[in-house]
Design a protein around this motif. Structure first.
Motif, short mmCIF file in Angstrom:
data_model
loop_
_atom_site.label_atom_id
_atom_site.label_comp_id
_atom_site.label_asym_id
_atom_site.label_seq_id
_atom_site.Cartn_x
_atom_site.Cartn_y
_atom_site.Cartn_z
N ALA A 1 0.84 -1.20 0.00
CA ALA A 1 0.00 0.00 0.00
C ALA A 1 0.87 1.26 0.00
O ALA A 1 0.60 2.22 -0.72
CB ALA A 1 -0.92 -0.01 1.21
N ILE B 1 3.94 6.11 -5.50
CA ILE B 1 3.79 6.39 -6.93
C ILE B 1 2.79 7.51 -7.17
O ILE B 1 3.02 8.40 -7.99
CB ILE B 1 3.40 5.09 -7.68
N HIS C 1 3.72 1.50 -1.22
CA HIS C 1 4.30 1.56 -2.56
C HIS C 1 3.38 2.35 -3.51
O HIS C 1 3.82 3.22 -4.26
CB HIS C 1 4.49 0.12 -3.06
N VAL C 2 2.11 2.03 -3.46
CA VAL C 2 1.15 2.73 -4.33
C VAL C 2 1.10 4.21 -3.97
O VAL C 2 1.09 5.08 -4.85
CB VAL C 2 -0.26 2.09 -4.20
N VAL C 3 1.10 4.50 -2.68
CA VAL C 3 1.08 5.90 -2.24
C VAL C 3 2.32 6.64 -2.77
O VAL C 3 2.23 7.78 -3.23
CB VAL C 3 1.01 6.00 -0.70
#
Lengths: 79, 79, 79, 79, 79, 79
Positions: free
Chosen positions: B56, B62, B58-60
């Motif tokens: 999660a 990006i 990681h997505v933040v």
């Protein structure tokens, strides 16, 4: 089958750009697994697995980065 | 449902940009799994699994990269 | 809770920028799982799993890419 | 074996760019696993696993980001 | 502990930049898991798991992208 | 051991750039796991696992993004 709706990355607003990112990500899945019945079969397991959801959100984030750059981050609308 | 609050990537501060990254990531999950009850059901397992938390984050990261570029890294505030 | 210490991506040196990347990554985890006791419970398993460590380093790498761009790669210090 | 069809990243349209991203991703797999029989054997399991499909879409998203930048996001077509 | 050797992303050559990417990735792991004995314990399993190796190479690729941009891709050496 | 063949990211063509991305990715694995016998042992399992292949293609995509930017997407060849 179209991979990019309307054949453009340019959208009037950020929200439209985000929707396009989701759409493009789904169309890629469709291109790799064209059988709709199979895709429907996979959906319940996928949509109830938090890691699958995060992985999907990850792909959307990357597609959106490209779309946002293409639209120069929709800055012109503000100036 | 809105995918991007206020339909803009521009935020007054870095902190606001970071909060937006978190918000956008969550709204994507919501768009893929719109059923709130299901999302709530998944949360305990997800929030206690370190690899899920890292994914999660990681997505933040990006989403934030895109937002930071959109705001020219909030450099203007310093000059 | 602050998501970005001092509300800026700008740091005097590369080393500080790297430390900020680590800090920001941790603050995101904290925002998603605010319970400190839970985070402490997860740490031993996480910190002894090589794939978990690599995944964390991956997130730091992405945060750092953004911070490095924000600081124009600290080039001005050299000229 | 060619890794990039026509040895160029430039395409006339967004749609063609997207198709190229899919093609390049497949040619990389082919370069790593050149045996067609093996690739065919792997396909059914792969194409019915939602996480595998998402991972493939992820790679396509990254290839597309590069192709889109190479084509300056096909902006010239609009002006 | 230093997170970035010599506190700079600038390197004389591409090869040095690549070595720096490897070094930085390792220093991040070290910052997250500072106990050397634990890191040594994890190494055999990690270094014989192809997916772990690929994940590590992935992180190096991202660190290198940042370092390469910082060095303007070492283009000046060619002109 | 060289991490980057010829110590440059610049290649005459897109195809050469793509081949370099594959090469660089492999050299990173070699740097992390220098024992050739071990690498050979891992190859069969790895090359028949679709998710391992996708993960490898993912790394190649990222390396290629850097190489493509370094070469300004080989645009000069077309003008």
């Amino acid at each position: 089958m179209a991979l990019v709706p309307d054949n453009t990355l340019l959208t009037p607003t950020v929200e439209d750009g985000r929707a396009l990112a989701l759409k493009i990500a789904r169309l890629t899945i469709k291109a790799i697994q064209p059988d709709e019945a199979t895709r429907e079969l996979l959906r319940p397991g996928y949509a109830t697995d938090p890691d699958s959801l995060t992985a999907a959100a990850h792909v959307v984030a990357i597609e959106f980065a490209t779309i946002a750059a293409a639209n120069d981050y929709w800055r012109a609308e503000r100036s």
